[in-house]
Design an enzyme around this catalytic site. Structure first.
Site, PDB file in Angstrom:
ATOM      1  N   CYS A  85       0.868  -1.181   0.000  1.00 61.01           N
ATOM      2  CA  CYS A  85       0.000   0.000   0.000  1.00 61.01           C
ATOM      3  C   CYS A  85       0.906   1.233   0.000  1.00 61.01           C
ATOM      4  O   CYS A  85       1.623   1.480   0.977  1.00 61.01           O
ATOM      5  CB  CYS A  85      -0.902  -0.027   1.229  1.00 61.01           C
ATOM      6  SG  CYS A  85      -2.021   1.376   1.290  1.00 61.01           S
ATOM      7  N   CYS A 221      -4.692   6.438  -4.416  1.00 58.50           N
ATOM      8  CA  CYS A 221      -4.062   5.122  -4.225  1.00 58.50           C
ATOM      9  C   CYS A 221      -2.612   5.249  -4.675  1.00 58.50           C
ATOM     10  O   CYS A 221      -2.350   5.589  -5.840  1.00 58.50           O
ATOM     11  CB  CYS A 221      -4.806   4.081  -5.055  1.00 58.50           C
ATOM     12  SG  CYS A 221      -4.079   2.438  -4.993  1.00 58.50           S
TER      13      CYS A 221
HETATM   14  N1  LIG Z   1      -6.649  -2.173  -2.020  1.00 60.39           N
HETATM   15  C1  LIG Z   1      -5.329  -2.454  -2.496  1.00 60.39           C
HETATM   16  C2  LIG Z   1      -4.261  -2.178  -1.469  1.00 60.39           C
HETATM   17  C3  LIG Z   1      -4.203  -0.754  -1.002  1.00 60.39           C
HETATM   18  C4  LIG Z   1      -3.573   0.191  -1.996  1.00 60.39           C
HETATM   19  C5  LIG Z   1      -3.389   1.549  -1.388  1.00 60.39           C
HETATM   20  N2  LIG Z   1      -4.524   2.306  -1.112  1.00 60.39           N
HETATM   21  C6  LIG Z   1      -2.245   2.336  -1.955  1.00 60.39           C
HETATM   22  O1  LIG Z   1      -2.144   3.516  -1.603  1.00 60.39           O
HETATM   23  O2  LIG Z   1      -1.398   1.783  -2.649  1.00 60.39           O
HETATM   24  C7  LIG Z   1      -5.178  -3.939  -2.872  1.00 60.39           C
HETATM   25  O3  LIG Z   1      -6.015  -4.772  -2.486  1.00 60.39           O
HETATM   26  O4  LIG Z   1      -4.191  -4.260  -3.542  1.00 60.39           O
END
Ligand SMILES: N[C@@H](CCC[C@H](N)C(=O)O)C(=O)O
Length: 295
Positions: A85, A221
Site C-alpha cells: 500500500c 491510491c
Molecule cells: N486495495 C489495495 C491495497 C491498497 C492500496 C493503497 N490504497 C495504496 O495507496 O497503494 C489492494 O487490495 O491491492
C-alpha cells in the site's frame, strides 16, 4: 488487566487508514473484525488497516528480521489481505517516527511485497513522505485486459506494483460513472485487481480515479498512481525529467521514474487522531487477543 490496543488514524491524499500498533503480534484480526473497525458508522472508519508489528515477532515477517525492524500488515476494509500500500506505508512511517518508535531518515519497512525504503525528514504529524516503490512489472500473459462499467469498455494494461492493477486510459474520468460497484475486468485476474481510470492531461501530468480491490472507490491510491505512471511511461509520452504529477480526487501525488525504471512516490502523509481500543464492544468484537495477550 483491561485490554488496550493503541490506534492512530491517518491518511495519504485522503486515502485513510487505521494504524494498530501491535509490536508483539498479539491482535488476531479476523475479516469480520476488520470490516467492523473500518465501518464509518459503527466502527472508526478507514479504507484499510495498517498493523505495525516487529518483524522478529511476526511469523509472516521473520525472514526480514535483521534487514527491517517493522512489518506493515496491510488489510483492506473488507478484511482481505493486501501485499502493498503506497499511501499506507507512508502513513505507517509517519506513525512510527511521530510516536518515536524509530528515528526519521531513511527507513526500511517490510511488506508482503518485500522490503521498501521510505524517506521521512522529521517527527512531525504531517508532511511529505517518499517511498521507493521499485519497478512496476507488466506480465506478458496478463497485460491485455478489458475494463467495463455499464455499457462502456476500455482496453486496460495489467500492472504489478507490488499488488495487482488494471490501468485504463479514458478521455473523461466521469465516463467511469459512480463506481459504486466494482468495474468488470476481463479476463478477471484470479487474485482480484484494483482498477485505475487515467486521463493524460499533458506529458507527465495525469488525473486518476481508482476503484480499489477490497475497498471500493477511494480518494487516492499510491500503488495505483505508480501503476498509472508506469503505463503512461510505457506509451513513450514521457516528461523529459521523469517527473509525473498524478491528481486524484483526494490530492496530488508525485512520482519520479528513474532512468532504471524504478518509481519513487512522494505525497502527503498525515496523522489525525490517537486513541485506544479498550474494553469496549468495539474492542471485544473486533480484536480477539492471541493467547498470551493481556486481558
Ligand atoms: N486495495 C489495495 C491495497 C491498497 C492500496 C493503497 N490504497 C495504496 O495507496 O497503494 C489492494 O487490495 O491491492
Amino acid at each position: 488487566m483491561t485490554p488496550q490496543l493503541p490506534f492512530t488514524k491517518g491518511n495519504g491524499a485522503g486515502n485513510d487508514f487505521l494504524v494498530l500498533h501491535d509490536p508483539d503480534d498479539r491482535a488476531a484480526l479476523t475479516p469480520a473484525a476488520i470490516s467492523h473497525l473500518c465501518d464509518r458508522r459503527t466502527g472508526i472508519g478507514a479504507d484499510g488497516i495498517l498493523r505495525a508489528v516487529l518483524c522478529d515477532r511476526s511469523p509472516e515477517a521473520l525472514r526480514y528480521a535483521g534487514r527491517a525492524t517493522w512489518f506493515m500488515d496491510y488489510r483492506n476494509a473488507d478484511g482481505s489481505l493486501g501485499e502493498m500500500c503506497g499511501n499506507g506505508i507512508r502513513v505507517l512511517a509517519r506513525h512510527l517516527t511521530h510516536h518515536r518508535h524509530i528515528p526519521p531518515g531513511r527507513l526500511t519497512l517490510a511488506t508482503r511485497a518485500g522490503l521498501r525504503t521510505v524517506d521521512i525528514a522529521d517527527t512531525a504529524p504531517a508532511g511529505e513522505v517518499s517511498v521507493h516503490m521499485g519497478r512496476p512489472r507488466f506480465a506478458p500473459d496478463e497485460e491485455a485486459l478489458t475494463v467495463s462499467v455499464g455499457r462502456r469498455s476500455w482496453p486496460a494494461l495489467y500492472v504489478d506494483a507490488g499488488n495487482p492493477h488494471a490501468v485504463a486510459f479514458v478521455d473523461d474520468l466521469d465516463h467511469a460513472g459512480s463506481l459504486v460497484s466494482p468495474p468488470a475486468v476481463t479476463p478477471s485476474p484470479p487474485q482480484g485487481v484494483t482498477v485505475e481510470f487515467v486521463r493524460v492531461l499533458a506529458p507527465g501530468h495525469l488525473a486518476l480515479r481508482v476503484h480499489e480491490r477490497g475497498v471500493g472507490e477511494t480518494p487516492a491510491c499510491g500503488t495505483g498512481a505508480c501503476a498509472a505512471v508506469a503505463a503512461a511511461h510505457r506509451t513513450g509520452v514521457r516528461p523529459p525529467d521523469g517527473m509525473y504529477r498524478v491528481d486524484a480526487p483526494g490530492g496530488t501525488l508525485h512520482i519520479r521514474v528513474a532512468p532504471d525504471g524504478t518509481h519513487t512516490l512522494t505525497g502527503p502523509a498525515v496523522l489525525t487522531v490517537d486513541g485506544f481500543l479498550t474494553a469496549s464492544p468495539l474492542y471485544a468484537t473486533a480484536v480477539a487477543a492471541r493467547s498470551g495477550a493481556e486481558g
